[in-house]
Design a protein around this motif. Structure first.
Motif, PDB file in Angstrom:
ATOM      1  N   VAL A 281       0.842  -1.205   0.000  1.00  0.00           N
ATOM      2  CA  VAL A 281       0.000   0.000   0.000  1.00  0.00           C
ATOM      3  C   VAL A 281       0.871   1.247   0.000  1.00  0.00           C
ATOM      4  N   ALA A 282       0.314   2.304  -0.544  1.00  0.00           N
ATOM      5  CA  ALA A 282       0.876   3.654  -0.430  1.00  0.00           C
ATOM      6  C   ALA A 282      -0.304   4.584  -0.192  1.00  0.00           C
ATOM      7  N   LEU A 283      -0.460   5.034   1.045  1.00  0.00           N
ATOM      8  CA  LEU A 283      -1.607   5.860   1.438  1.00  0.00           C
ATOM      9  C   LEU A 283      -1.141   7.260   1.807  1.00  0.00           C
ATOM     10  N   PHE A 284      -1.875   8.255   1.298  1.00  0.00           N
ATOM     11  CA  PHE A 284      -1.527   9.651   1.522  1.00  0.00           C
ATOM     12  C   PHE A 284      -2.697  10.323   2.241  1.00  0.00           C
ATOM     13  N   LEU A 285      -2.458  10.725   3.479  1.00  0.00           N
ATOM     14  CA  LEU A 285      -3.487  11.372   4.294  1.00  0.00           C
ATOM     15  C   LEU A 285      -3.168  12.859   4.385  1.00  0.00           C
ATOM     16  N   ASP A 286      -4.102  13.679   3.953  1.00  0.00           N
ATOM     17  CA  ASP A 286      -3.934  15.130   3.993  1.00  0.00           C
ATOM     18  C   ASP A 286      -5.029  15.722   4.866  1.00  0.00           C
ATOM     19  N   LEU A 287      -4.632  16.545   5.831  1.00  0.00           N
ATOM     20  CA  LEU A 287      -5.579  17.171   6.746  1.00  0.00           C
ATOM     21  C   LEU A 287      -4.995  18.493   7.226  1.00  0.00           C
ATOM     22  N   PRO A 288      -5.798  19.377   7.782  1.00  0.00           N
ATOM     23  CA  PRO A 288      -5.276  20.662   8.257  1.00  0.00           C
ATOM     24  C   PRO A 288      -4.188  20.468   9.301  1.00  0.00           C
ATOM     25  N   THR A 289      -3.211  21.375   9.307  1.00  0.00           N
ATOM     26  CA  THR A 289      -2.096  21.251  10.253  1.00  0.00           C
ATOM     27  C   THR A 289      -2.565  21.354  11.695  1.00  0.00           C
ATOM     28  N   SER A 290      -3.702  22.002  11.924  1.00  0.00           N
ATOM     29  CA  SER A 290      -4.214  22.109  13.288  1.00  0.00           C
ATOM     30  C   SER A 290      -4.756  20.790  13.807  1.00  0.00           C
ATOM     31  N   GLU A 291      -4.986  19.806  12.919  1.00  0.00           N
ATOM     32  CA  GLU A 291      -5.554  18.522  13.314  1.00  0.00           C
ATOM     33  C   GLU A 291      -4.502  17.449  13.555  1.00  0.00           C
ATOM     34  N   VAL A 292      -3.219  17.775  13.417  1.00  0.00           N
ATOM     35  CA  VAL A 292      -2.172  16.780  13.587  1.00  0.00           C
ATOM     36  C   VAL A 292      -0.940  17.454  14.180  1.00  0.00           C
ATOM     37  N   ASP A 293      -0.277  16.758  15.096  1.00  0.00           N
ATOM     38  CA  ASP A 293       0.966  17.229  15.703  1.00  0.00           C
ATOM     39  C   ASP A 293       2.108  16.410  15.114  1.00  0.00           C
ATOM     40  N   VAL A 294       2.988  17.076  14.348  1.00  0.00           N
ATOM     41  CA  VAL A 294       4.099  16.365  13.698  1.00  0.00           C
ATOM     42  C   VAL A 294       5.388  16.469  14.485  1.00  0.00           C
ATOM     43  N   ASN A 295       5.358  17.137  15.631  1.00  0.00           N
ATOM     44  CA  ASN A 295       6.566  17.345  16.415  1.00  0.00           C
ATOM     45  C   ASN A 295       6.629  16.405  17.611  1.00  0.00           C
ATOM     46  N   VAL A 296       6.121  15.177  17.427  1.00  0.00           N
ATOM     47  CA  VAL A 296       6.094  14.208  18.518  1.00  0.00           C
ATOM     48  C   VAL A 296       7.440  13.507  18.662  1.00  0.00           C
ATOM     49  N   HIS A 297       8.095  13.255  17.547  1.00  0.00           N
ATOM     50  CA  HIS A 297       9.336  12.459  17.518  1.00  0.00           C
ATOM     51  C   HIS A 297      10.440  13.312  16.893  1.00  0.00           C
ATOM     52  N   PRO A 298      11.692  13.210  17.395  1.00  0.00           N
ATOM     53  CA  PRO A 298      12.771  14.020  16.805  1.00  0.00           C
ATOM     54  C   PRO A 298      12.935  13.794  15.301  1.00  0.00           C
ATOM     55  N   ALA A 299      12.736  12.564  14.847  1.00  0.00           N
ATOM     56  CA  ALA A 299      12.866  12.275  13.417  1.00  0.00           C
ATOM     57  C   ALA A 299      11.563  12.499  12.660  1.00  0.00           C
ATOM     58  N   LYS A 300      10.514  12.915  13.356  1.00  0.00           N
ATOM     59  CA  LYS A 300       9.209  13.236  12.762  1.00  0.00           C
ATOM     60  C   LYS A 300       8.605  12.046  12.027  1.00  0.00           C
ATOM     61  N   GLU A 302       6.633   9.855  13.704  1.00  0.00           N
ATOM     62  CA  GLU A 302       5.384   9.582  14.385  1.00  0.00           C
ATOM     63  C   GLU A 302       4.578  10.873  14.472  1.00  0.00           C
ATOM     64  N   VAL A 303       3.287  10.729  14.455  1.00  0.00           N
ATOM     65  CA  VAL A 303       2.402  11.895  14.541  1.00  0.00           C
ATOM     66  C   VAL A 303       1.311  11.615  15.569  1.00  0.00           C
ATOM     67  N   ARG A 304       0.631  12.674  15.970  1.00  0.00           N
ATOM     68  CA  ARG A 304      -0.500  12.529  16.899  1.00  0.00           C
ATOM     69  C   ARG A 304      -1.679  13.298  16.315  1.00  0.00           C
ATOM     70  N   PHE A 305      -2.828  12.615  16.201  1.00  0.00           N
ATOM     71  CA  PHE A 305      -4.013  13.215  15.599  1.00  0.00           C
ATOM     72  C   PHE A 305      -4.936  13.770  16.683  1.00  0.00           C
ATOM     73  N   ARG A 306      -5.591  14.858  16.352  1.00  0.00           N
ATOM     74  CA  ARG A 306      -6.564  15.433  17.281  1.00  0.00           C
ATOM     75  C   ARG A 306      -7.783  14.522  17.401  1.00  0.00           C
ATOM     76  N   ASP A 307      -8.188  13.891  16.288  1.00  0.00           N
ATOM     77  CA  ASP A 307      -9.344  12.988  16.281  1.00  0.00           C
ATOM     78  C   ASP A 307      -8.895  11.637  15.693  1.00  0.00           C
ATOM     79  N   PRO A 308      -8.235  10.787  16.482  1.00  0.00           N
ATOM     80  CA  PRO A 308      -7.713   9.518  15.941  1.00  0.00           C
ATOM     81  C   PRO A 308      -8.807   8.577  15.457  1.00  0.00           C
ATOM     82  N   GLN A 309      -9.989   8.597  16.085  1.00  0.00           N
ATOM     83  CA  GLN A 309     -11.060   7.699  15.656  1.00  0.00           C
ATOM     84  C   GLN A 309     -11.560   8.055  14.259  1.00  0.00           C
ATOM     85  N   LEU A 310     -11.602   9.343  13.937  1.00  0.00           N
ATOM     86  CA  LEU A 310     -12.006   9.762  12.598  1.00  0.00           C
ATOM     87  C   LEU A 310     -11.012   9.232  11.559  1.00  0.00           C
TER      88      LEU A 310
END
Length: 604
Positions: A281-300, A302-310
């Motif tokens: 698979v190759a999946l591309f998820l695009d969402l507003p920057t306010s809905e995801v935190d990309v600064n979780v891991h030094p190498a970036k 891993e990410v954290r979503f505001r609404d993971p269930q969605l």
């Protein structure tokens, strides 16, 4: 011990431990810088897996001499124009990559902006040793040599050059997949191993970086919910691999290895693949920057979503819908190794007497499930007179049947019309464009499973009451699990009730399963409920139970089928979702195109 301020060089080496743990990590930072600089072409050169040398050359915007000096300082970056770190849209933004790499290696940085002269700076393990003019086209060239040469504690933990090279190549592939508009080349020890041109569409780029035949065995995904969009390509369940190294996940164009996304992907293929097989698979998820935190891991990564269930529901639902729409589709070509097994036999010497087909002493043969007796002796004499040049005598290989209805037309059916059965296991059908071979057990197993799944969705599966209820003795914890799931099992056609502390009574079984071993069925259901009790909810465990029940009630390999039964199975496959693969992810049918058949006989 008193507190002291650490020296700058030591601070840089500590920072390097977070950013640069191996050559692939350094290469990732350098290529991301090239992409953020607006490059349309990125050339990568690797020597000895990146341990000896890494070089990245791009045609981006370039840097002036003063910008180069600033870029080699810690926490200096052009990628955060404001203090709003949550709104970052570039690949990298920490401002530690270049100084961290320069503190543990020899780094040569050359760059030129349009309309100006190029400049060059050389940093050796944190110390500036040379700078001056440089001749190069617009863009930037970065060379990293002798990584960790002066940090033996880190150098000895690097893997072999081959392993480090594989990690570097994987990094470039993921970034190249994220940016199909950019051209990439990779050379390793002077040999070009990757060359993709910019401006490709997403499917072509993914196929070029994975496997060429993915394009013919993949499904496009395009799902949108509000401001969140999911796109990409996924493989058919029958096109799978033994390891999950061909699963590429991207969030806002950034390659990630996120557990939530991997778990959602596994859920989408839950009952379509065996547990030890993985889709491509190759999946591309695009969402507003306010809905995801990309600064979780030094190498970036891993990410954290505001609404993971969605996000999880969107992936599982979108992929399942795309897979459902494919119906009976499966991998279209047999394996190359299987095709190569077909061989042309050398011409046999001219025989003297007998039949064309073999020895007269052969036993009866099977045709469409019926026994055909060998021909009588007088028929053999007739054939001997008619065919004096033929081989040793043999039984007639088939017989005509009286047609009760006009024969169906192969062009009207994608899976063709049944023509026979091989080894009482494989159905041979003639389609308009080739020869179709169906694994009857695998195909029927999938059909039964889909009927059971409809029962779980609210359309109760018809059950067949037993004339004499059967008591199955199993241990008490298994009885407890079966009793708790009795209502849900009833929707699947299995009616049970508790019969003492260590036994259950089976009153009915699904009618579609026919006569089955109740003891084995109940034991297998109890095992499934136990094996996934902690990890999955009841509905997910019942999906696995349904797969077990389908295996019990499917047409077994070795069972003769008549023509009507074979055609009925083919027609049902054509209208049943996922019938192209069995419950374990293997194909239920393969097609040998007419071109391939003609090649086997030297016609092409």
């Amino acid at each position: 011990m008193s507190i002291r301020r650490l020296p700058e060089k030591l601070v840089n080496r500590i920072a390097a431990g977070e950013v640069v743990e191996r050559p692939a990590a350094a290469l990732k930072e350098l290529v991301e810088n090239a992409l953020d600089a607006g490059a349309t072409r990125v050339a990568v050169r690797i020597a000895e897996g990146g341990i000896l040398r890494l070089e990245v050359d791009d045609d981006g915007c370039g840097m002036t001499a003063s910008d180069m000096a600033l870029a080699l300082e810690r926490h200096a970056t052009s990628k955060l124009p404001t203090d709003a770190i949550e709104d970052v849209t570039t690949m990298g933004f920490r401002g530690e990559a270049l100084p961290s790499i320069a503190s543990v290696a020899r780094l040569t940085l050359e760059s030129r902006v349009a309309g100006a002269d190029g400049w060059r700076r050389v940093i050796d393990n944190g110390s500036l040793i040379a700078e001056g003019p440089a001749a190069l086209a617009k863009g930037t060239r970065v060379m990293v040599e002798d990584l960790f040469a002066r940090v033996p504690a880190r150098r000895k933990f690097l893997r072999s050059a081959r392993s480090e090279y594989a990690a570097c190549l994987d990094v470039v592939k993921r970034l190249a997949m994220a940016r199909a508009d950019v051209g990439f080349t990779v050379e390793h020890d002077g040999r070009r191993v990757l060359d993709v041109q910019g401006g490709q569409d997403r499917l072509s780029r993914v196929a070029a970086l994975t496997q060429r035949d993915l394009a013919a065995n993949s499904i496009g995904v395009d799902v949108e919910r509000g401001e969140v969009r999911l796109g990409g390509v996924i493989s058919l369940p029958t096109y799978n691999r033994g390891i999950a190294d061909h699963q590429y996940l991207f969030v806002n164009g950034r390659p990630v290895k996120d557990r939530l996304l991997v778990g959602a992907l596994r859920g989408a293929y839950a009952d379509l693949l065996a547990r030890d097989r993985h889709p491509v698979v190759a999946l591309f998820l695009d969402l507003p920057t306010s809905e995801v935190d990309v600064n979780v891991h030094p190498a970036k990564t891993e990410v954290r979503f505001r609404d993971p269930q969605l996000v999880r529901g969107m992936i599982v639902g979108g992929l399942r819908r795309a897979l459902d729409e494919q119906g009976f589709r499966s991998v279209q070509r047999p394996a190359e190794a299987a095709l190569a097994a077909w061989q042309q036999e050398p011409a046999a010497p001219a025989p003297t007497s007998g039949f064309l087909f073999g020895q007269r002493s052969e036993p009866a043969v099977h045709l469409f499930g019926a026994d055909v007796a060998p021909p009588p002796a007088d028929a053999a004499r007739v054939y001997d007179r008619m065919m004096p040049f033929a081989g040793a005598s043999a039984p007639i290989a088939g017989r005509a049947e009286v047609a009760e209805a006009p024969p169906p037309v192969a062009a009207d059916h994608p899976l063709g019309i049944a023509r026979g059965q091989i080894a009482n296991t494989y159905i041979v059908a003639e389609a308009e464009d080739g020869l179709v071979i169906v694994d009857q057990h695998a195909a029927h197993e999938r059909l039964v499973l889909e009927q059971l799944r409809r029962g779980m969705a609210g359309q109760a599966v018809p059950s067949q009451g037993l004339l004499l209820p059967e008591v199955v003795e199993i241990d008490e914890p298994a009885c407890d699990r079966l009793e708790a799931a009795a209502a849900q099992l009833s929707a699947l056609g299995v009616e049970i009730e508790r019969f003492g502390p260590a036994a259950v009574m089976v009153r009915a079984t699904p009618a579609m399963l026919g006569a089955i071993d109740c003891h084995k069925l109940v034991t297998d259901i109890a095992d499934d409920l136990a094996g996934y009790d902690a990890a999955l909810g009841l509905s997910e465990r019942l999906e696995l139970v349904a797969a077990t029940m389908a295996c019990h009630g499917s047409v077994r390999a070795g069972r003769p089928l008549n023509v009507a039964e074979m055609n009925a199975l083919l027609r049902q496959m054509e209208v049943t979702p996922h019938s192209g693969q069995c419950n374990h992810g293997r194909p239920t049918w393969v097609k040998l195109a007419m071109d391939d058949v003609e090649k086997l006989f030297g016609r092409k």
